[in-house]
Design a protein around this motif. Structure first.
Motif, PDB file in Angstrom:
ATOM      1  N   ALA A 159      -3.472  -0.181  -8.493  1.00 42.81           N
ATOM      2  CA  ALA A 159      -2.969  -1.284  -7.648  1.00 42.81           C
ATOM      3  C   ALA A 159      -2.361  -2.307  -8.593  1.00 42.81           C
ATOM      4  N   HIS A 160      -1.261  -2.920  -8.182  1.00 45.97           N
ATOM      5  CA  HIS A 160      -0.729  -3.974  -9.058  1.00 45.97           C
ATOM      6  C   HIS A 160      -1.358  -5.304  -8.685  1.00 45.97           C
ATOM      7  N   TYR A 161      -1.651  -6.102  -9.714  1.00 40.49           N
ATOM      8  CA  TYR A 161      -2.320  -7.382  -9.465  1.00 40.49           C
ATOM      9  C   TYR A 161      -1.416  -8.577  -9.753  1.00 40.49           C
ATOM     10  N   TYR A 214      -1.761 -10.814   0.038  1.00 46.27           N
ATOM     11  CA  TYR A 214      -1.309  -9.641   0.807  1.00 46.27           C
ATOM     12  C   TYR A 214      -0.675  -8.638  -0.164  1.00 46.27           C
ATOM     13  N   ASP A 215       0.194  -9.139  -1.017  1.00 42.57           N
ATOM     14  CA  ASP A 215       0.917  -8.311  -1.992  1.00 42.57           C
ATOM     15  C   ASP A 215       0.665  -8.852  -3.393  1.00 42.57           C
ATOM     16  N   ASN A 216      -0.280  -8.323  -4.160  1.00 42.40           N
ATOM     17  CA  ASN A 216      -1.136  -7.228  -3.794  1.00 42.40           C
ATOM     18  C   ASN A 216      -2.563  -7.480  -4.263  1.00 42.40           C
ATOM     19  N   GLY A 217      -3.016  -8.733  -4.037  1.00 48.23           N
ATOM     20  CA  GLY A 217      -4.429  -8.994  -4.305  1.00 48.23           C
ATOM     21  C   GLY A 217      -5.304  -8.064  -3.488  1.00 48.23           C
ATOM     22  N   SER A 266       3.048  -6.820 -13.884  1.00 45.06           N
ATOM     23  CA  SER A 266       4.521  -6.816 -13.815  1.00 45.06           C
ATOM     24  C   SER A 266       5.131  -5.738 -12.923  1.00 45.06           C
ATOM     25  N   GLU A 267       4.429  -5.361 -11.849  1.00 43.83           N
ATOM     26  CA  GLU A 267       5.034  -4.430 -10.874  1.00 43.83           C
ATOM     27  C   GLU A 267       6.240  -5.077 -10.214  1.00 43.83           C
ATOM     28  N   GLU A 268       6.065  -6.356  -9.876  1.00 41.00           N
ATOM     29  CA  GLU A 268       7.120  -7.059  -9.143  1.00 41.00           C
ATOM     30  C   GLU A 268       8.365  -7.269  -9.997  1.00 41.00           C
ATOM     31  N   ARG A 269       8.239  -7.076 -11.296  1.00 37.59           N
ATOM     32  CA  ARG A 269       9.392  -7.251 -12.173  1.00 37.59           C
ATOM     33  C   ARG A 269      10.107  -5.924 -12.409  1.00 37.59           C
ATOM     34  N   VAL A 323      -2.852   1.589  -3.847  1.00 36.76           N
ATOM     35  CA  VAL A 323      -2.942   0.691  -2.694  1.00 36.76           C
ATOM     36  C   VAL A 323      -2.063  -0.519  -2.981  1.00 36.76           C
ATOM     37  N   ASP A 324      -1.069  -0.736  -2.134  1.00 43.56           N
ATOM     38  CA  ASP A 324      -0.152  -1.858  -2.336  1.00 43.56           C
ATOM     39  C   ASP A 324       0.168  -2.515  -0.997  1.00 43.56           C
ATOM     40  N   MET A 325      -0.404  -3.648  -0.778  1.00 41.65           N
ATOM     41  CA  MET A 325      -0.291  -4.497   0.413  1.00 41.65           C
ATOM     42  C   MET A 325      -1.331  -4.110   1.470  1.00 41.65           C
ATOM     43  N   ALA A 326      -2.209  -5.050   1.776  1.00 39.85           N
ATOM     44  CA  ALA A 326      -3.221  -4.833   2.816  1.00 39.85           C
ATOM     45  C   ALA A 326      -3.802  -6.172   3.245  1.00 39.85           C
TER      46      ALA A 326
HETATM   47 ZN   LIG Z   1       3.387  -4.951  -3.982  1.00 38.11          ZN
END
Ligand SMILES: [Zn+2]
Length: 423
Positions: free
Chosen positions: A218-220, A230-233, A262-265, A290-293
């Motif tokens: 999961a990206h933090y 939500y994205d992505n705690g 750095s997933e979002e980058r 798991v990404d977004m929940a």
């Molecule tokens: Zn995400």
């Protein structure tokens, strides 16, 4: 036994602050994950990797003619500096920056529609423009309640050269086009360099098939200005809870947990990881992402970048236990894709907010739109899925990526690199 949505929610509240890739806040969150692991007697490892970073010291934008007005703008990261006295030039609105838009762009500061992608950037550089302007947001934005997007020129842009840029609000962009600005001035000063982003890694050895590895990821990190719950705690705390479950119930196969930075980058953490650990990937039989929940109103979804039999398995499980989940064989725009690209079968889980319930990627990604019950709901399904997979007598997922998914992954990664807008 089981997983606890309330405990997940508590950890989510703790890490619910802006955690932009490569920032000190991202590292702070990484250390909080390591501390959480320590409470379970698990040693977490910080894996640093380099990302570009910048610090805008000064940014200013003025229309000089035929009227004078200064606008609030944001400097474009990694787009260099103007001279101390600023860059003054004629202004042109060049729409999508196609060649015919740019016939008269030489020596000008040009504004494009919305955001810029590498093709548009290449065109404006070739046309001889000396600076550029992008815009973000909506006319509905209230200035004190929204942020001008933080944008950065990545490598795929920089190979064409470097000219200074800024981003402004769409309302202001419309104003300067409507009022026919002819001469403008950009002042931009920024420090550019590299800093460390981090992946967090932990492992639980399998009791029966330790050489077979199921990897949870999961990206933090977050985008700028977003608390990223939500994205992505949410995915971050959900796989932490899975780890807790397996500390208490030792698994037959080895489980690896990786929280990516750095997933979002641009999936930087997972791309770094699959290169660095390429040899170890041979033992990974399945990647679970798991990404977004967590949205209070929404629905569960799964993307299977693997054999169709895994799609069917999830669909059968959904019916067996009466838990709705929309499942497709496809690529998910997340950290699962670099793994699938290396031949690791992958599944991504998410719970998406519906309607206007959970706006993402801005300051409205807020904890009050999420709930412990929602985390519990999705986590319950994840656990049921894992119980059938992790301890299976014979691992049921074929260790191969079907041809249609190889194509889909290639298309995604190629398209992303070529067409990605600057973020
Ligand atoms: Zn995400």
């Amino acid at each position: 036994m089981g997983v606890c949505g309330k405990r997940e929610f508590e950890l989510l509240e703790k890490i619910g602050f802006v955690r932009y890739g490569g920032s000190p806040e991202e590292l702070k969150a990484a250390n909080m994950l390591i501390d959480e692991l320590a409470t379970m007697g698990v040693k977490g490892e910080l894996e640093p990797f380099k990302v570009s970073c910048y610090d805008v010291k000064e940014v200013k934008f003025e229309v000089l003619e035929p009227f004078h007005k200064e606008y609030t703008v944001r400097g474009f990261g990694l787009s260099g500096n103007t001279a101390d006295e600023g860059l003054t030039a004629e202004f042109a609105f060049v729409q999508q920056a196609e060649k015919m838009d740019l016939l008269d762009a030489k020596g000008k500061i040009v504004m494009v529609n919305g955001n810029i992608n590498p093709t548009m950037y290449e065109n404006i550089i070739k046309a001889g423009a000396v600076g550029f302007i992008t815009f973000s947001g909506s006319v509905l934005d209230k200035e004190d309640e929204t942020d001008i997007e933080m944008r950065t020129l990545k490598e795929e842009f920089l190979k064409f050269g470097k000219i200074p840029g800024i981003t402004m609000r769409v309302k202001d962009a419309m104003e300067i086009v409507r009022d026919k600005a002819t001469k403008v001035k950009i002042t931009l000063k920024q420090d550019e360099g590299e800093c460390d982003s981090h992946n967090v890694i932990a492992e639980i050895k399998g009791t029966q098939f330790p050489e077979e590895v199921v990897t949870f990821v999961a990206h933090y990190d977050t985008v700028p200005f977003a608390n990223g719950v939500y994205d992505n705690g949410a995915g971050t705390v959900m796989i932490m809870e899975m780890l807790r479950h397996y500390v208490e119930n030792p698994p037959k196969r080895t489980l690896r947990f990786v929280w990516f930075g750095s997933e979002e980058r641009g999936l930087l953490g997972s791309k770094y990881y699959v290169e660095k650990h390429e040899k170890e990937l041979e033992n990974v039989v399945l990647l679970i992402n798991v990404d977004m929940a967590g949205p209070i109103v929404g629905c569960d979804r799964a993307w299977v970048t693997a054999d169709m039999s895994l799609v069917h398995m999830v669909e059968y499980l959904s019916k067996e236990i009466g838990h709705p989940i929309i499942t497709v064989q496809d690529v998910y725009s997340s950290d699962s894709t670099p793994f699938a690209d290396k031949g690791v079968p992958a599944i991504s889980f998410a719970r998406y907010g519906v309607g206007g319930s959970n706006p993402g990627h801005n300051r409205f990604d807020r904890i009050e739109y999420l709930s412990a019950d929602s985390l519990q709901h999705t986590s319950d399904f994840l656990l049921k899925f894992c119980e059938r997979i992790v301890d299976a007598v014979v691992f049921p997922v074929p260790r191969e990526i079907p041809e249609n998914m190889v194509e889909a992954v290639n298309k995604y990664l190629k398209k992303k690199a070529e067409k990605r807008a600057a973020k």
